[in-house]
Design a protein around this motif. Structure first.
Motif, PDB file in Angstrom:
ATOM      1  N   PHE A 119       0.835  -1.203   0.000  1.00  0.00           N
ATOM      2  CA  PHE A 119       0.000   0.000   0.000  1.00  0.00           C
ATOM      3  C   PHE A 119       0.872   1.256   0.000  1.00  0.00           C
ATOM      4  O   PHE A 119       0.714   2.133  -0.849  1.00  0.00           O
ATOM      5  CB  PHE A 119      -0.924  -0.005   1.212  1.00  0.00           C
ATOM      6  CG  PHE A 119      -1.746   1.249   1.346  1.00  0.00           C
ATOM      7  CD1 PHE A 119      -2.775   1.524   0.459  1.00  0.00           C
ATOM      8  CD2 PHE A 119      -1.497   2.154   2.373  1.00  0.00           C
ATOM      9  CE1 PHE A 119      -3.539   2.677   0.573  1.00  0.00           C
ATOM     10  CE2 PHE A 119      -2.260   3.301   2.502  1.00  0.00           C
ATOM     11  CZ  PHE A 119      -3.279   3.574   1.597  1.00  0.00           C
ATOM     12  N   ILE A 120       1.813   1.334   0.944  1.00  0.00           N
ATOM     13  CA  ILE A 120       2.659   2.522   1.069  1.00  0.00           C
ATOM     14  C   ILE A 120       3.555   2.702  -0.151  1.00  0.00           C
ATOM     15  O   ILE A 120       3.773   3.830  -0.619  1.00  0.00           O
ATOM     16  CB  ILE A 120       3.517   2.451   2.344  1.00  0.00           C
ATOM     17  CG1 ILE A 120       2.625   2.426   3.590  1.00  0.00           C
ATOM     18  CG2 ILE A 120       4.488   3.626   2.411  1.00  0.00           C
ATOM     19  CD1 ILE A 120       1.740   3.651   3.739  1.00  0.00           C
TER      20      ILE A 120
ATOM     21  N   CYS B 112      -2.981 -10.237  -1.089  1.00  0.00           N
ATOM     22  CA  CYS B 112      -1.821  -9.593  -1.692  1.00  0.00           C
ATOM     23  C   CYS B 112      -2.198  -8.862  -2.982  1.00  0.00           C
ATOM     24  O   CYS B 112      -1.689  -7.765  -3.253  1.00  0.00           O
ATOM     25  CB  CYS B 112      -0.732 -10.632  -1.970  1.00  0.00           C
ATOM     26  SG  CYS B 112       0.090 -11.251  -0.485  1.00  0.00           S
ATOM     27  N   ILE B 113      -3.075  -9.467  -3.768  1.00  0.00           N
ATOM     28  CA  ILE B 113      -3.539  -8.832  -5.003  1.00  0.00           C
ATOM     29  C   ILE B 113      -4.235  -7.509  -4.688  1.00  0.00           C
ATOM     30  O   ILE B 113      -3.964  -6.474  -5.305  1.00  0.00           O
ATOM     31  CB  ILE B 113      -4.491  -9.774  -5.763  1.00  0.00           C
ATOM     32  CG1 ILE B 113      -3.703 -10.921  -6.397  1.00  0.00           C
ATOM     33  CG2 ILE B 113      -5.286  -9.014  -6.831  1.00  0.00           C
ATOM     34  CD1 ILE B 113      -4.564 -12.050  -6.909  1.00  0.00           C
ATOM     35  N   LEU B 114      -5.123  -7.536  -3.698  1.00  0.00           N
ATOM     36  CA  LEU B 114      -5.855  -6.320  -3.339  1.00  0.00           C
ATOM     37  C   LEU B 114      -4.946  -5.288  -2.688  1.00  0.00           C
ATOM     38  O   LEU B 114      -5.123  -4.082  -2.887  1.00  0.00           O
ATOM     39  CB  LEU B 114      -7.025  -6.667  -2.414  1.00  0.00           C
ATOM     40  CG  LEU B 114      -8.129  -7.514  -3.036  1.00  0.00           C
ATOM     41  CD1 LEU B 114      -9.243  -7.755  -2.031  1.00  0.00           C
ATOM     42  CD2 LEU B 114      -8.693  -6.836  -4.290  1.00  0.00           C
TER      43      LEU B 114
ATOM     44  N   LEU C 235      -7.721  -1.707   0.841  1.00  0.00           N
ATOM     45  CA  LEU C 235      -6.702  -2.123   1.823  1.00  0.00           C
ATOM     46  C   LEU C 235      -7.357  -2.809   3.017  1.00  0.00           C
ATOM     47  O   LEU C 235      -6.836  -3.815   3.522  1.00  0.00           O
ATOM     48  CB  LEU C 235      -5.908  -0.905   2.293  1.00  0.00           C
ATOM     49  CG  LEU C 235      -4.872  -1.159   3.399  1.00  0.00           C
ATOM     50  CD1 LEU C 235      -3.749  -2.053   2.885  1.00  0.00           C
ATOM     51  CD2 LEU C 235      -4.312   0.157   3.928  1.00  0.00           C
ATOM     52  N   ALA C 236      -8.500  -2.298   3.471  1.00  0.00           N
ATOM     53  CA  ALA C 236      -9.208  -2.900   4.604  1.00  0.00           C
ATOM     54  C   ALA C 236      -9.686  -4.305   4.258  1.00  0.00           C
ATOM     55  O   ALA C 236      -9.572  -5.234   5.075  1.00  0.00           O
ATOM     56  CB  ALA C 236     -10.392  -2.017   4.996  1.00  0.00           C
TER      57      ALA C 236
END
Length: 203
Positions: free
Chosen positions: A76-77, A124-126, A175-176
Motif C-alpha cells: 500500500f505505502i 496480496c492482489i488487493l 486495503l481494509a
C-alpha cells in the motif's frame, strides 16, 4: 458501505487485473526459472527456515498475521512510487513459485499452500491494487493542484484534495478488505491447513 465497496472494486478493475496478472506471471516464472533463481532465493528460504527453527518466527496466528500484514501495508505505502507495489507482489510470487518447484513432495506442498493461499494471494492482489490506487490519488491531486489558478495555497490544497479524495477513500477500502482476507488466511494457515492436508492424504 456495501455500495462503496462495490464501487471501489468496479472503478478500479484495471489496478486489480494488473495485480492479478503480476502475481500469476511471477508464480509461473518462479516455478519455471527455479534453477536460475536458486542463488538469489535460496538464501531467503534458508533464512526463513532458520528463523522458524530458532523460534525467531513462531508459527502462531499472531506472528504469521503480523508478518503478512506488514507485506500488505508495504504494498500500500509503496504505491507512492507506483511500481514498487508491483515489485513486492512479484517478489512474493517468484518466491512461492520457486518454493513449490523445489518441494520434495509437490502434492503435499500444494495441500499446505492452497487452503490459506486462496485468501493470502487474494489479499496480496488487493493490497497491491490499493497501492496503485493510492498512486492514482496522488497523481490526481497533483494534477488538480497544478490546474488551479487564483486561489490561496490553503484553498488550492483543499480544492485539489476534494477533487481527488475519492481515490484515497477507495484505496483505503480495498486495503481494509485485503487486511480482513489476510487475517482469515492466517487463521486457516495456523489452525486448519495441516489438518485439512492430512485428512486429504489419509483419505
Amino acid at each position: 458501505m456495501i455500495s462503496e465497496i462495490k464501487s471501489a472494486f468496479s472503478e478500479n478493475r484495471f489496478a486489480i487485473i494488473l495485480s492479478v496478472a503480476t502475481l500469476l506471471i511471477s508464480l509461473v516464472l518462479g516455478y519455471v526459472l527455479a534453477p536460475s533463481l536458486h542463488s538469489f532465493l535460496n538464501p531467503v528460504a534458508e533464512d526463513l527456515s532458520r528463523k522458524v527453527e530458532e523460534g525467531v518466527i513462531q508459527l502462531t496466528f499472531g506472528d504469521i498475521f503480523l508478518n503478512n500484514i506488514q507485506i500488505v501495508f508495504q504494498m500500500f505505502i509503496y504505491g507512492i512510487a507506483l511500481c514498487f507495489s508491483l515489485v513486492v507482489l512479484a517478489f512474493n510470487g517468484f518466491f512461492v513459485g520457486y518454493y513449490v518447484a523445489n518441494a520434495e513432495n509437490l502434492y503435499y506442498t500444494l495441500l499446505l499452500i492452497v487452503p490459506h493461499g486462496i485468501f493470502e494471494f487474494s489479499s496480496c492482489i488487493l493490497a497491491c491494487a490499493s497501492g496503485l490506487i493510492l498512486f492514482n490519488f496522488i497523481f490526481r491531486f497533483l494534477r488538480s493542484l497544478w490546474n488551479i489558478e487564483n486561489d490561496s495555497v490553503r484553498q488550492s490544497l483543499k480544492t485539489a484534495f476534494d477533487e481527488s479524495s475519492i481515490k484515497l477513500k477507495q484505496a483505503v477500502i480495498i486495503l481494509a478488505v485485503a487486511s480482513v482476507l489476510m487475517a482469515i488466511a492466517g487463521f486457516i494457515e495456523v489452525y486448519l491447513t495441516i489438518p485439512i492436508a492430512n485428512f486429504i492424504v489419509n483419505f
